[in-house]
Design a protein around this motif. Sequence first.
Motif, PDB file in Angstrom:
ATOM      1  N   GLU A 107       0.858  -1.184   0.000  1.00 28.85           N
ATOM      2  CA  GLU A 107       0.000   0.000   0.000  1.00 28.85           C
ATOM      3  C   GLU A 107       0.893   1.231   0.000  1.00 28.85           C
ATOM      4  O   GLU A 107       2.106   1.134   0.152  1.00 28.85           O
ATOM      5  N   LYS A 108       0.295   2.410  -0.124  1.00 31.82           N
ATOM      6  CA  LYS A 108       1.055   3.661  -0.121  1.00 31.82           C
ATOM      7  C   LYS A 108       1.306   4.124   1.306  1.00 31.82           C
ATOM      8  O   LYS A 108       0.475   3.910   2.201  1.00 31.82           O
ATOM      9  N   ALA A 109       2.444   4.789   1.510  1.00 36.09           N
ATOM     10  CA  ALA A 109       2.785   5.315   2.831  1.00 36.09           C
ATOM     11  C   ALA A 109       1.790   6.394   3.260  1.00 36.09           C
ATOM     12  O   ALA A 109       1.492   6.535   4.446  1.00 36.09           O
ATOM     13  N   SER A 110       1.254   7.130   2.297  1.00 35.00           N
ATOM     14  CA  SER A 110       0.272   8.177   2.626  1.00 35.00           C
ATOM     15  C   SER A 110      -0.978   7.570   3.243  1.00 35.00           C
ATOM     16  O   SER A 110      -1.614   8.174   4.114  1.00 35.00           O
ATOM     17  N   LEU A 111      -1.343   6.362   2.814  1.00 38.35           N
ATOM     18  CA  LEU A 111      -2.495   5.668   3.398  1.00 38.35           C
ATOM     19  C   LEU A 111      -2.234   5.350   4.865  1.00 38.35           C
ATOM     20  O   LEU A 111      -3.099   5.569   5.721  1.00 38.35           O
ATOM     21  N   ILE A 112      -1.034   4.859   5.169  1.00 38.91           N
ATOM     22  CA  ILE A 112      -0.679   4.543   6.559  1.00 38.91           C
ATOM     23  C   ILE A 112      -0.712   5.808   7.401  1.00 38.91           C
ATOM     24  O   ILE A 112      -1.223   5.797   8.532  1.00 38.91           O
ATOM     25  N   ARG A 113      -0.210   6.918   6.865  1.00 41.48           N
ATOM     26  CA  ARG A 113      -0.231   8.191   7.605  1.00 41.48           C
ATOM     27  C   ARG A 113      -1.666   8.609   7.905  1.00 41.48           C
ATOM     28  O   ARG A 113      -1.989   9.017   9.023  1.00 41.48           O
ATOM     29  N   LYS A 114      -2.548   8.520   6.905  1.00 42.59           N
ATOM     30  CA  LYS A 114      -3.952   8.907   7.101  1.00 42.59           C
ATOM     31  C   LYS A 114      -4.640   8.009   8.120  1.00 42.59           C
ATOM     32  O   LYS A 114      -5.439   8.480   8.942  1.00 42.59           O
ATOM     33  N   LEU A 115      -4.342   6.719   8.071  1.00 46.08           N
ATOM     34  CA  LEU A 115      -4.947   5.795   9.028  1.00 46.08           C
ATOM     35  C   LEU A 115      -4.471   6.092  10.445  1.00 46.08           C
ATOM     36  O   LEU A 115      -5.263   6.086  11.391  1.00 46.08           O
ATOM     37  N   GLU A 116      -3.175   6.360  10.610  1.00 44.97           N
ATOM     38  CA  GLU A 116      -2.639   6.623  11.944  1.00 44.97           C
ATOM     39  C   GLU A 116      -3.096   7.968  12.500  1.00 44.97           C
ATOM     40  O   GLU A 116      -3.144   8.147  13.713  1.00 44.97           O
ATOM     41  N   ARG A 117      -3.448   8.904  11.635  1.00 45.71           N
ATOM     42  CA  ARG A 117      -4.004  10.185  12.094  1.00 45.71           C
ATOM     43  C   ARG A 117      -5.493  10.069  12.380  1.00 45.71           C
ATOM     44  O   ARG A 117      -6.093  10.949  12.985  1.00 45.71           O
ATOM     45  N   GLY A 118      -6.103   8.987  11.898  1.00 44.25           N
ATOM     46  CA  GLY A 118      -7.545   8.815  12.080  1.00 44.25           C
ATOM     47  C   GLY A 118      -8.345   9.587  11.064  1.00 44.25           C
ATOM     48  O   GLY A 118      -9.532   9.824  11.260  1.00 44.25           O
ATOM     49  N   ASP A 119      -7.709   9.990   9.959  1.00 43.22           N
ATOM     50  CA  ASP A 119      -8.400  10.754   8.924  1.00 43.22           C
ATOM     51  C   ASP A 119      -9.329   9.894   8.082  1.00 43.22           C
ATOM     52  O   ASP A 119     -10.258  10.407   7.474  1.00 43.22           O
ATOM     53  N   MET A 120      -9.050   8.596   8.024  1.00 45.01           N
ATOM     54  CA  MET A 120      -9.895   7.716   7.230  1.00 45.01           C
ATOM     55  C   MET A 120      -9.939   6.328   7.858  1.00 45.01           C
ATOM     56  O   MET A 120      -9.047   5.965   8.619  1.00 45.01           O
TER      57      MET A 120
END
Length: 167
Positions: A107-120
Amino acid sequence: MCGAETANPKTIKVEGAELDVCDDCANFGTEVKQQSSSSSSTKYSTSSSSGKSKSKSSSGGSSSSKRRRHDMFDEMEEMASDYDDRIRNARESAGLSQEELANQINEKASLIRKLERGDMLPSDEVQKKLERKLEISLVEGGDGEDSEWSGGSSTTTTLGDVVKRKD
């Protein structure tokens, strides 16, 4: 319904609406029986008879509301409210960076960042990948959190603990 004028229209019910239609259009609904009395009393008796049928269907609906219908949401597991913290803590304890984890689950690193921020919220596919790779559960109760609902193991005082019933 078709717009044709007729001398003897039939009253039919189509999806709950009463319509005066010609003989050809009468096949599109169910015929409403009218009593042979004055037109004003026929109007009231027709509406009361439709009211009776509505009350029958609503009473049938209320009996079904006592026993809720099964739907697709009953089988779905609820995402944990702290899924973002679970992902971050598991990733850090595994010694992985966001980019490394993303590469390992394709997966993309941006997806992991968004998941860890709780954005998605993660899709079902990504959720399964993360749960497998990090050996965690992202669904509610996956870490034994259901124990507080098991019947009084919670330490908080509720109104039911304080109030004494008069029987």
